[in-house]
Design a protein around this motif. Structure first.
Motif, PDB file in Angstrom:
ATOM      1  N   GLY A  68       0.788  -1.228   0.000  1.00 16.28           N
ATOM      2  CA  GLY A  68       0.000   0.000   0.000  1.00 16.28           C
ATOM      3  C   GLY A  68       0.817   1.273   0.000  1.00 16.28           C
ATOM      4  N   LEU A  69       2.111   1.179  -0.242  1.00 17.31           N
ATOM      5  CA  LEU A  69       2.937   2.377  -0.229  1.00 17.31           C
ATOM      6  C   LEU A  69       2.570   3.301  -1.384  1.00 17.31           C
ATOM      7  N   THR A  70       2.572   4.597  -1.107  1.00 19.41           N
ATOM      8  CA  THR A  70       2.304   5.607  -2.130  1.00 19.41           C
ATOM      9  C   THR A  70       3.426   6.641  -2.096  1.00 19.41           C
ATOM     10  N   HIS A  71       3.437   7.499  -3.129  1.00 19.95           N
ATOM     11  CA  HIS A  71       4.441   8.567  -3.153  1.00 19.95           C
ATOM     12  C   HIS A  71       4.283   9.465  -1.931  1.00 19.95           C
ATOM     13  N   GLU A  72       3.047   9.745  -1.549  1.00 24.24           N
ATOM     14  CA  GLU A  72       2.829  10.636  -0.409  1.00 24.24           C
ATOM     15  C   GLU A  72       3.241   9.982   0.908  1.00 24.24           C
ATOM     16  N   SER A  73       3.017   8.681   1.034  1.00 24.91           N
ATOM     17  CA  SER A  73       3.256   8.027   2.320  1.00 24.91           C
ATOM     18  C   SER A  73       4.687   7.527   2.496  1.00 24.91           C
ATOM     19  N   ALA A  74       5.405   7.297   1.385  1.00 23.94           N
ATOM     20  CA  ALA A  74       6.680   6.592   1.551  1.00 23.94           C
ATOM     21  C   ALA A  74       7.845   7.120   0.730  1.00 23.94           C
ATOM     22  N   GLU A  75       7.590   7.806  -0.380  1.00 27.10           N
ATOM     23  CA  GLU A  75       8.691   8.214  -1.251  1.00 27.10           C
ATOM     24  C   GLU A  75       9.671   9.105  -0.507  1.00 27.10           C
ATOM     25  N   TYR A  76      10.965   8.796  -0.623  1.00 27.08           N
ATOM     26  CA  TYR A  76      12.086   9.518  -0.015  1.00 27.08           C
ATOM     27  C   TYR A  76      12.202   9.304   1.496  1.00 27.08           C
ATOM     28  N   LEU A  77      11.503   8.313   2.022  1.00 27.06           N
ATOM     29  CA  LEU A  77      11.765   7.945   3.414  1.00 27.06           C
ATOM     30  C   LEU A  77      13.192   7.425   3.550  1.00 27.06           C
ATOM     31  N   ARG A  78      13.842   7.780   4.635  1.00 25.79           N
ATOM     32  CA  ARG A  78      15.159   7.201   4.917  1.00 25.79           C
ATOM     33  C   ARG A  78      14.940   5.842   5.579  1.00 25.79           C
ATOM     34  N   VAL A  79      15.483   4.804   4.954  1.00 23.65           N
ATOM     35  CA  VAL A  79      15.271   3.442   5.441  1.00 23.65           C
ATOM     36  C   VAL A  79      16.619   2.723   5.529  1.00 23.65           C
ATOM     37  N   GLN A  80      16.578   1.608   6.232  1.00 24.49           N
ATOM     38  CA  GLN A  80      17.768   0.765   6.321  1.00 24.49           C
ATOM     39  C   GLN A  80      17.357  -0.694   6.163  1.00 24.49           C
ATOM     40  N   ALA A  81      18.234  -1.458   5.552  1.00 28.92           N
ATOM     41  CA  ALA A  81      17.972  -2.882   5.338  1.00 28.92           C
ATOM     42  C   ALA A  81      19.310  -3.616   5.394  1.00 28.92           C
ATOM     43  N   ARG A  82      19.276  -4.797   5.980  1.00 27.22           N
ATOM     44  CA  ARG A  82      20.497  -5.602   6.073  1.00 27.22           C
ATOM     45  C   ARG A  82      20.281  -6.924   5.344  1.00 27.22           C
ATOM     46  N   GLY A  83      21.304  -7.360   4.643  1.00 27.35           N
ATOM     47  CA  GLY A  83      21.203  -8.614   3.910  1.00 27.35           C
ATOM     48  C   GLY A  83      22.479  -8.893   3.141  1.00 27.35           C
ATOM     49  N   ARG A  84      22.346  -9.770   2.151  1.00 21.55           N
ATOM     50  CA  ARG A  84      23.504 -10.181   1.360  1.00 21.55           C
ATOM     51  C   ARG A  84      23.234  -9.876  -0.111  1.00 21.55           C
ATOM     52  N   PHE A  85      24.155  -9.138  -0.722  1.00 17.91           N
ATOM     53  CA  PHE A  85      24.036  -8.797  -2.128  1.00 17.91           C
ATOM     54  C   PHE A  85      24.336  -9.999  -3.018  1.00 17.91           C
ATOM     55  N   ASP A  86      23.600 -10.071  -4.109  1.00 17.78           N
ATOM     56  CA  ASP A  86      23.931 -11.021  -5.172  1.00 17.78           C
ATOM     57  C   ASP A  86      24.429 -10.198  -6.355  1.00 17.78           C
TER      58      ASP A  86
END
Length: 255
Positions: A68-86
């Motif tokens: 349900g993410l929209t430009h108004e609700s989520a665009e340009y939020l600063r976020v972080q995620a951890r994982g392993r790149f492929d």
């Protein structure tokens, strides 16, 4: 010898000219109103982005909570995620930045729950297309949440079969790279390293937006006012010509 006064316009021509003027003025007013609406939208966007850039990063939404993410609700939020790149399944997307023309490097990051999120590692120049530097496979990424850009650019469509990408279309890239498991419907623009060295060069997300809508609105409204003034002059000039024509006709009838 008297100069012959100008003949007044016909009533039909006058009505036609006034109708055309009214239509043109209405069009200018509509364009000005649209620019006022765009001004409000742009001001809200700038305020929203500035607020989010200053906030602390939050955990990137998982695939199950991102529908349900929209430009108004989520665009340009600063976020972080951890994982392993492929890094073997990176995708190069054509880009034009302050550093020139080249490519965005989108790499899939698999999180601990098995889901994937695409990360825009940054920009590379064309000469690095065939030798994109890798990096640490396991990372915690901090950056800006960006919603998918489906289809391609304004003039060029993505061609997954030929490996030509003009927009960061998350769903099509995930399908082309055969990512198994849930894939977040957004990507993350990684923030720049400090100092910014090496390639890919992150931190080139456009977060400053020009705002000329007030000037555009005033221009359209001024053109509308000028059109209305021209219509007023047309009416006054027509009355003057009819008055002169009437005076001349009266003089001609005098003995």
């Amino acid at each position: 010898m008297h100069a012959e006064p100008p003949r007044p316009r016909s009533a039909a021509l006058l009505v036609l000219l006034l109708a055309l003027g009214a239509a043109v003025a209405a069009g200018f007013i509509a364009l000005g109103a649209w620019q006022v609406e765009r001004l409000g939208w742009k001001q809200a966007l700038i305020a929203r982005v500035d607020q989010r850039l200053a906030a602390a990063p939050v955990p990137a939404p998982d695939a199950a909570h991102a529908a349900g993410l929209t430009h108004e609700s989520a665009e340009y939020l600063r976020v972080q995620a951890r994982g392993r790149f492929d890094f073997s399944r990176q995708t190069l997307v054509r880009a034009t930045t302050d550093l020139g023309a080249g490519y965005w490097v989108l790499a899939p990051l698999q999180r601990d729950d098995g889901s994937w999120v695409l990360v825009n590692r940054g920009f590379i120049p064309p000469e690095l297309r065939d030798q994109v530097p890798a990096g640490d496979a396991t990372q915690e990424v901090v950056g800006l949440l960006r919603l998918s850009e489906p289809g391609g650019s304004l003039l060029q469509r993505n061609d997954p079969a030929q490996g030509r990408w003009y927009s960061r279309d998350v769903a099509d890239i995930a399908a082309a790279r055969h990512l198994q498991g849930p894939v977040a419907p957004y990507f993350i623009d990684a923030q720049a390293a400090s100092p910014a060295t090496g390639w890919p060069r992150a931190g080139l997300t456009v977060v400053r937006f020009s705002n000329n809508h007030l000037g555009y609105a005033l221009t359209w409204f001024a053109l509308a006012a000028g059109t209305v003034a021209a219509m007023g002059y047309l009416v006054l000039d027509d009355r003057r010509q009819r008055r002169l024509a009437g005076t001349s006709a009266l003089a001609d009838r005098r003995p």
